[in-house]
Design a protein around this motif. Structure first.
Motif, mmCIF file in Angstrom:
data_model
loop_
_atom_site.group_PDB
_atom_site.id
_atom_site.type_symbol
_atom_site.label_atom_id
_atom_site.label_comp_id
_atom_site.label_asym_id
_atom_site.label_seq_id
_atom_site.Cartn_x
_atom_site.Cartn_y
_atom_site.Cartn_z
ATOM 1 N N MET A 184 47.414 31.242 28.265
ATOM 2 C CA MET A 184 48.112 32.543 29.218
ATOM 3 C C MET A 184 47.012 33.498 29.155
ATOM 4 N N ASN A 185 46.526 33.813 27.795
ATOM 5 C CA ASN A 185 45.517 34.919 27.670
ATOM 6 C C ASN A 185 44.254 34.647 28.771
ATOM 7 N N ALA A 186 43.769 33.496 28.859
ATOM 8 C CA ALA A 186 42.622 33.224 29.677
ATOM 9 C C ALA A 186 43.020 33.606 31.165
ATOM 10 N N LYS A 187 44.415 33.166 31.600
ATOM 11 C CA LYS A 187 44.817 33.161 33.029
ATOM 12 C C LYS A 187 45.028 34.839 33.237
ATOM 13 N N LEU A 188 45.706 35.503 32.417
ATOM 14 C CA LEU A 188 45.650 36.784 32.644
ATOM 15 C C LEU A 188 44.372 37.572 32.641
ATOM 16 N N ARG A 189 43.260 37.234 31.813
ATOM 17 C CA ARG A 189 42.092 37.684 32.092
ATOM 18 C C ARG A 189 41.468 37.595 33.342
ATOM 19 N N SER A 190 41.662 36.404 33.909
ATOM 20 C CA SER A 190 41.035 36.016 34.993
ATOM 21 C C SER A 190 41.945 36.489 36.387
ATOM 22 N N LEU A 191 43.318 36.693 36.020
ATOM 23 C CA LEU A 191 43.917 37.575 37.270
ATOM 24 C C LEU A 191 43.470 39.059 37.166
ATOM 25 N N GLN A 192 43.532 39.478 35.995
ATOM 26 C CA GLN A 192 42.945 40.987 35.825
ATOM 27 C C GLN A 192 41.621 41.141 36.776
ATOM 28 N N HIS A 193 40.475 40.176 36.422
ATOM 29 C CA HIS A 193 39.383 40.497 37.075
ATOM 30 C C HIS A 193 39.591 40.215 38.772
ATOM 31 N N ARG A 194 40.555 39.474 38.936
ATOM 32 C CA ARG A 194 40.587 39.200 40.611
ATOM 33 C C ARG A 194 41.203 40.362 40.979
ATOM 34 N N LEU A 195 42.031 41.086 40.156
ATOM 35 C CA LEU A 195 42.602 42.532 40.608
ATOM 36 C C LEU A 195 41.614 43.536 40.962
ATOM 37 N N LYS A 196 40.227 43.275 40.238
ATOM 38 C CA LYS A 196 39.255 44.147 40.517
ATOM 39 C C LYS A 196 38.388 43.996 41.740
ATOM 40 N N ALA A 197 38.525 42.567 42.210
ATOM 41 C CA ALA A 197 37.835 42.188 43.134
ATOM 42 C C ALA A 197 38.485 42.035 44.673
ATOM 43 N N VAL A 198 39.871 41.910 44.692
ATOM 44 C CA VAL A 198 40.569 41.794 45.781
ATOM 45 C C VAL A 198 40.573 42.921 46.512
ATOM 46 N N SER A 199 40.654 43.368 47.963
ATOM 47 C CA SER A 199 40.707 44.288 48.796
ATOM 48 C C SER A 199 41.860 44.327 49.369
ATOM 49 N N THR A 200 42.200 43.256 49.995
ATOM 50 C CA THR A 200 43.623 43.299 51.012
ATOM 51 C C THR A 200 44.896 43.734 50.166
ATOM 52 N N GLU A 201 45.798 44.351 50.922
ATOM 53 C CA GLU A 201 47.073 44.783 50.398
ATOM 54 C C GLU A 201 47.701 43.399 50.041
ATOM 55 N N THR A 202 47.726 42.324 50.826
ATOM 56 C CA THR A 202 48.509 41.227 50.624
ATOM 57 C C THR A 202 48.080 40.392 49.300
ATOM 58 N N ARG A 203 46.651 40.165 49.278
ATOM 59 C CA ARG A 203 45.915 39.697 48.056
ATOM 60 C C ARG A 203 46.662 40.370 46.669
ATOM 61 N N VAL A 204 46.346 41.850 46.907
ATOM 62 C CA VAL A 204 46.759 42.839 45.703
ATOM 63 C C VAL A 204 48.330 42.313 45.182
ATOM 64 N N ARG A 205 48.914 42.479 46.372
ATOM 65 C CA ARG A 205 50.503 42.157 46.123
ATOM 66 C C ARG A 205 50.687 40.949 45.189
ATOM 67 N N ALA A 206 49.951 39.934 45.825
ATOM 68 C CA ALA A 206 50.257 38.339 45.284
ATOM 69 C C ALA A 206 49.836 38.205 43.970
ATOM 70 N N THR A 207 48.521 38.910 43.838
ATOM 71 C CA THR A 207 47.838 38.629 42.604
ATOM 72 C C THR A 207 48.333 39.678 41.479
ATOM 73 N N SER A 208 49.191 40.732 41.721
ATOM 74 C CA SER A 208 50.031 41.535 40.727
ATOM 75 C C SER A 208 51.023 40.829 40.416
ATOM 76 N N ARG A 209 51.815 40.098 41.222
ATOM 77 C CA ARG A 209 52.868 39.435 41.227
ATOM 78 C C ARG A 209 52.705 38.117 40.178
ATOM 79 N N GLN A 210 51.724 37.453 40.419
ATOM 80 C CA GLN A 210 51.492 36.331 39.617
ATOM 81 C C GLN A 210 51.238 36.800 38.224
ATOM 82 N N PHE A 211 50.243 37.826 38.096
ATOM 83 C CA PHE A 211 49.920 38.571 36.904
ATOM 84 C C PHE A 211 51.196 38.876 35.853
#
Length: 285
Positions: free
Chosen positions: A167-194
């Motif tokens: 879990m910790n590795a997955k959460l760190r990966s999703l946290q980094h992805r949130l810093k990189a994504v720019s579109t609202e759709t991807r932010v919504r999907a990634t935040s939900r997955q986190f």
């Protein structure tokens, strides 16, 4: 498209049923009680699986919230007859999920997963997380229903470990992805997955002691809050994100940073006690 089933399902218990020995039973609907549009989407997934795997296909299952009729988050689990995993499964799963969702726009999310026979019934006596998932929340859509071979599931450290160890590795990966994504759709999907990953992992840390199972994120947060009352606000933010996500990357990162200030330590403490070697799977006994 609004889901008209919300009010009908409001009285549904979010704690999974158990047998007299405390083992978790299947919480999914029966095949004949699935709404027609859900069954249609499931049959599309089964057709895609048969098209790809042919005689190697053993069975196809609907899981996720849609299997219980509580939302339109669909997970399709494909079981193959042979022991070895086919090449290119990750690409197939991604493409199949996109194809199903394109054909059935009413779905909120869709995932496809493929497992070989030995992943359901490992020869080394280790716990099988795919088998657990089939046992607690699945509807057989095509092929022979494996649940006849799967006993009700025990809430053991082995079951909890499957949610916690990576879990910790997955959460760190999703946290980094949130810093990189720019579109609202991807932010919504990634935040939900986190949020969903965090709540499932946190709940797993208390699941064995509480001897309850749920896939409802508000219920998960309630049980974690009994053990960690100081993070109640953080848990409620995760519950909100788990349902709708957020289009604000700043909000998502603020919540993620807060969660990462307590959840990794909580998980590591559990692992130190139950899985100090950080094995991906544990023995059943």
């Amino acid at each position: 498209m609004a889901d008209e089933r919300g009010d009908d399902m409001s009285g549904l218990s979010q704690i999974w049923p158990q047998d007299p020995w405390g083992r978790v039973l299947n919480g999914a609907l029966d095949l004949h009680t699935l709404p027609p549009e859900d069954l249609d989407a499931a049959q599309t997934a089964a057709d895609i699986a048969l098209e790809r795997f042919g005689d190697d296909l053993h069975s196809v299952y609907l899981s996720g919230g849609m299997a219980r009729g509580v939302n339109r988050d669909a997970v399709f689990i494909i079981i193959l007859r042979h022991l070895r995993r086919a090449v290119g499964l990750d690409l197939f799963c991604a493409a199949a999920a996109l194809r199903v969702q394109k054909l059935h726009g009413e779905l909120d999310s869709c995932a496809v997963e493929v497992f070989g026979w030995d992943e359901i019934f490992p020869a080394n006596g280790c716990y099988s997380h795919p088998r657990f998932r089939l046992g607690v929340n699945s509807v057989a859509i095509a092929g022979r229903d494996l649940k006849r071979l799967i006993a009700p599931q025990k809430l053991t450290a082995a079951a909890a470990n499957a949610f916690i160890v990576g879990m910790n590795a997955k959460l760190r990966s999703l946290q980094h992805r949130l810093k990189a994504v720019s579109t609202e759709t991807r932010v919504r999907a990634t935040s939900r997955q986190f949020a969903q990953t965090a709540l499932a992992g946190a709940f797993a840390c208390v699941m064995e002691n509480e001897q309850v199972y749920s896939e409802d994120f508000a219920t998960m947060a309630k049980y974690v809050g009994l053990v960690l009352p100081d993070v109640e606000n953080s848990l409620q933010l995760l519950v909100r994100l788990s349902g709708t996500g957020t289009t604000s990357s700043l909000e998502a990162l603020a919540i993620a940073d807060d969660v990462m200030s307590w959840l990794p330590d909580f998980a590591e403490t559990w692992l130190d006690l139950n899985n100090p070697e950080r094995n991906l799977t544990l023995k059943l006994v």
